[in-house]
Design a protein around this motif. Structure first.
Motif, PDB file in Angstrom:
ATOM      1  N   GLU A 165      83.924 -37.100  97.404  1.00  0.00           N
ATOM      2  CA  GLU A 165      83.240 -36.961  96.125  1.00  0.00           C
ATOM      3  C   GLU A 165      81.883 -36.293  96.293  1.00  0.00           C
ATOM      4  O   GLU A 165      81.097 -36.664  97.159  1.00  0.00           O
ATOM      5  CB  GLU A 165      83.055 -38.340  95.485  1.00  0.00           C
ATOM      6  CG  GLU A 165      82.420 -38.292  94.124  1.00  0.00           C
ATOM      7  CD  GLU A 165      82.362 -39.654  93.455  1.00  0.00           C
ATOM      8  OE1 GLU A 165      81.859 -39.706  92.334  1.00  0.00           O
ATOM      9  OE2 GLU A 165      82.815 -40.638  94.058  1.00  0.00           O
ATOM     10  N   GLY A 166      81.640 -35.272  95.480  1.00  0.00           N
ATOM     11  CA  GLY A 166      80.363 -34.560  95.495  1.00  0.00           C
ATOM     12  C   GLY A 166      80.295 -33.396  96.462  1.00  0.00           C
ATOM     13  O   GLY A 166      79.358 -32.606  96.399  1.00  0.00           O
ATOM     14  N   ALA A 177      93.743 -21.204  91.658  1.00  0.00           N
ATOM     15  CA  ALA A 177      93.896 -22.477  92.365  1.00  0.00           C
ATOM     16  C   ALA A 177      92.801 -23.456  91.934  1.00  0.00           C
ATOM     17  O   ALA A 177      93.076 -24.628  91.655  1.00  0.00           O
ATOM     18  CB  ALA A 177      93.850 -22.255  93.879  1.00  0.00           C
ATOM     19  N   TYR A 178      91.560 -22.982  91.857  1.00  0.00           N
ATOM     20  CA  TYR A 178      90.452 -23.845  91.447  1.00  0.00           C
ATOM     21  C   TYR A 178      90.632 -24.312  89.997  1.00  0.00           C
ATOM     22  O   TYR A 178      90.357 -25.464  89.677  1.00  0.00           O
ATOM     23  CB  TYR A 178      89.122 -23.125  91.615  1.00  0.00           C
ATOM     24  CG  TYR A 178      88.576 -23.132  93.034  1.00  0.00           C
ATOM     25  CD1 TYR A 178      89.341 -23.547  94.113  1.00  0.00           C
ATOM     26  CD2 TYR A 178      87.289 -22.716  93.290  1.00  0.00           C
ATOM     27  CE1 TYR A 178      88.836 -23.553  95.394  1.00  0.00           C
ATOM     28  CE2 TYR A 178      86.763 -22.728  94.578  1.00  0.00           C
ATOM     29  CZ  TYR A 178      87.548 -23.151  95.623  1.00  0.00           C
ATOM     30  OH  TYR A 178      87.030 -23.166  96.894  1.00  0.00           O
ATOM     31  N   SER A 179      91.119 -23.428  89.142  1.00  0.00           N
ATOM     32  CA  SER A 179      91.372 -23.810  87.751  1.00  0.00           C
ATOM     33  C   SER A 179      92.426 -24.911  87.680  1.00  0.00           C
ATOM     34  O   SER A 179      92.309 -25.851  86.895  1.00  0.00           O
ATOM     35  CB  SER A 179      91.824 -22.599  86.929  1.00  0.00           C
ATOM     36  OG  SER A 179      90.786 -21.669  86.831  1.00  0.00           O
ATOM     37  N   GLU A 180      93.442 -24.794  88.508  1.00  0.00           N
ATOM     38  CA  GLU A 180      94.495 -25.812  88.537  1.00  0.00           C
ATOM     39  C   GLU A 180      93.965 -27.141  89.084  1.00  0.00           C
ATOM     40  O   GLU A 180      94.280 -28.209  88.557  1.00  0.00           O
ATOM     41  CB  GLU A 180      95.687 -25.322  89.372  1.00  0.00           C
ATOM     42  CG  GLU A 180      96.854 -26.266  89.410  1.00  0.00           C
ATOM     43  CD  GLU A 180      97.491 -26.539  88.059  1.00  0.00           C
ATOM     44  OE1 GLU A 180      98.189 -27.567  87.943  1.00  0.00           O
ATOM     45  OE2 GLU A 180      97.311 -25.748  87.108  1.00  0.00           O
ATOM     46  N   ILE A 240      88.576 -31.450  90.841  1.00  0.00           N
ATOM     47  CA  ILE A 240      87.257 -30.845  90.991  1.00  0.00           C
ATOM     48  C   ILE A 240      86.637 -30.635  89.618  1.00  0.00           C
ATOM     49  O   ILE A 240      87.318 -30.728  88.597  1.00  0.00           O
ATOM     50  CB  ILE A 240      87.305 -29.498  91.767  1.00  0.00           C
ATOM     51  CG1 ILE A 240      88.080 -28.435  90.989  1.00  0.00           C
ATOM     52  CG2 ILE A 240      87.863 -29.698  93.171  1.00  0.00           C
ATOM     53  CD1 ILE A 240      88.034 -27.035  91.631  1.00  0.00           C
ATOM     54  N   TYR A 241      85.336 -30.356  89.616  1.00  0.00           N
ATOM     55  CA  TYR A 241      84.649 -29.987  88.384  1.00  0.00           C
ATOM     56  C   TYR A 241      83.716 -28.831  88.700  1.00  0.00           C
ATOM     57  O   TYR A 241      83.333 -28.607  89.853  1.00  0.00           O
ATOM     58  CB  TYR A 241      83.876 -31.177  87.788  1.00  0.00           C
ATOM     59  CG  TYR A 241      82.789 -31.719  88.675  1.00  0.00           C
ATOM     60  CD1 TYR A 241      81.468 -31.287  88.535  1.00  0.00           C
ATOM     61  CD2 TYR A 241      83.071 -32.675  89.647  1.00  0.00           C
ATOM     62  CE1 TYR A 241      80.458 -31.790  89.345  1.00  0.00           C
ATOM     63  CE2 TYR A 241      82.064 -33.184  90.463  1.00  0.00           C
ATOM     64  CZ  TYR A 241      80.771 -32.743  90.307  1.00  0.00           C
ATOM     65  OH  TYR A 241      79.767 -33.237  91.110  1.00  0.00           O
ATOM     66  N   THR A 242      83.376 -28.078  87.674  1.00  0.00           N
ATOM     67  CA  THR A 242      82.546 -26.889  87.836  1.00  0.00           C
ATOM     68  C   THR A 242      81.167 -27.139  87.263  1.00  0.00           C
ATOM     69  O   THR A 242      81.028 -27.717  86.192  1.00  0.00           O
ATOM     70  CB  THR A 242      83.183 -25.684  87.109  1.00  0.00           C
ATOM     71  OG1 THR A 242      84.492 -25.473  87.639  1.00  0.00           O
ATOM     72  CG2 THR A 242      82.361 -24.428  87.281  1.00  0.00           C
ATOM     73  N   VAL A 243      80.150 -26.712  87.997  1.00  0.00           N
ATOM     74  CA  VAL A 243      78.778 -26.720  87.504  1.00  0.00           C
ATOM     75  C   VAL A 243      78.381 -25.258  87.379  1.00  0.00           C
ATOM     76  O   VAL A 243      78.364 -24.527  88.379  1.00  0.00           O
ATOM     77  CB  VAL A 243      77.819 -27.460  88.467  1.00  0.00           C
ATOM     78  CG1 VAL A 243      76.393 -27.376  87.979  1.00  0.00           C
ATOM     79  CG2 VAL A 243      78.253 -28.904  88.661  1.00  0.00           C
ATOM     80  N   LYS A 244      78.120 -24.833  86.151  1.00  0.00           N
ATOM     81  CA  LYS A 244      77.784 -23.425  85.901  1.00  0.00           C
ATOM     82  C   LYS A 244      76.629 -22.983  86.788  1.00  0.00           C
ATOM     83  O   LYS A 244      75.593 -23.636  86.860  1.00  0.00           O
ATOM     84  CB  LYS A 244      77.400 -23.197  84.436  1.00  0.00           C
ATOM     85  CG  LYS A 244      78.533 -23.443  83.466  1.00  0.00           C
ATOM     86  CD  LYS A 244      79.552 -22.332  83.516  1.00  0.00           C
ATOM     87  CE  LYS A 244      80.630 -22.582  82.470  1.00  0.00           C
ATOM     88  NZ  LYS A 244      81.851 -21.906  82.779  1.00  0.00           N
TER      89      LYS A 244
END
Length: 136
Positions: free
Chosen positions: A31-32, A55-58, A65-69
């Motif tokens: 995590e993180g 792959a990351y979108s899936e 996972i999560y995205t940080v702009k």
């Protein structure tokens, strides 16, 4: 990082997803932790950045996972994901036990065969023990 097997018939993005998920299940990615950037991973794997992005979108869609702009992608680390995988594996094993029973293979016989195979590839006589050395 060896995430792609060119002999595998699955699409490359699926292989990337499965390999990252396995790293998360095993605790290699926690995590993180920040995921490699799309561009750097694409270069490392000699693949198209769009493949890595897919792959990351899936992985994000599945909750891994999560995205940080502006910062990248990070491991979500939800304990429920591991629990869900455990339940999925148990369900699959139960189905196999049912199938074995249908063809006349007893559960005891099946378990003994499984232990025999586990001992062969693990190289130890502790097939009835889990990773911590405790009896299963």
């Amino acid at each position: 990082m060896n995430l792609i097997d060119y002999q595998d018939s699955r699409p490359i993005y699926e292989q990337i997803v499965e390999n990252f998920k396995m790293q998360m299940y095993k605790g290699i990615l926690q995590e993180g932790d920040q995921m490699p950037s799309v561009r750097s991973l694409a270069v490392e794997l000699s693949t198209n950045p769009n493949t890595v992005q897919k792959a990351y979108s899936e992985l994000e869609r599945q909750g891994f996972i999560y995205t940080v702009k502006g910062r990248g992608n990070f491991v979500k680390g939800n304990e429920l994901l591991v629990e869900d995988k455990k339940n999925e594996l148990i369900a699959r094993i139960v189905e196999l036990f049912k199938e074995a029973n249908e063809i006349g293979l007893s559960i005891d016989e099946l378990v003994e065969e499984i232990r025999s195979h586990i001992q062969q590839f693990s190289g130890s006589g502790n097939a009835g023990e889990d990773r911590r050395g405790e009896k299963a």
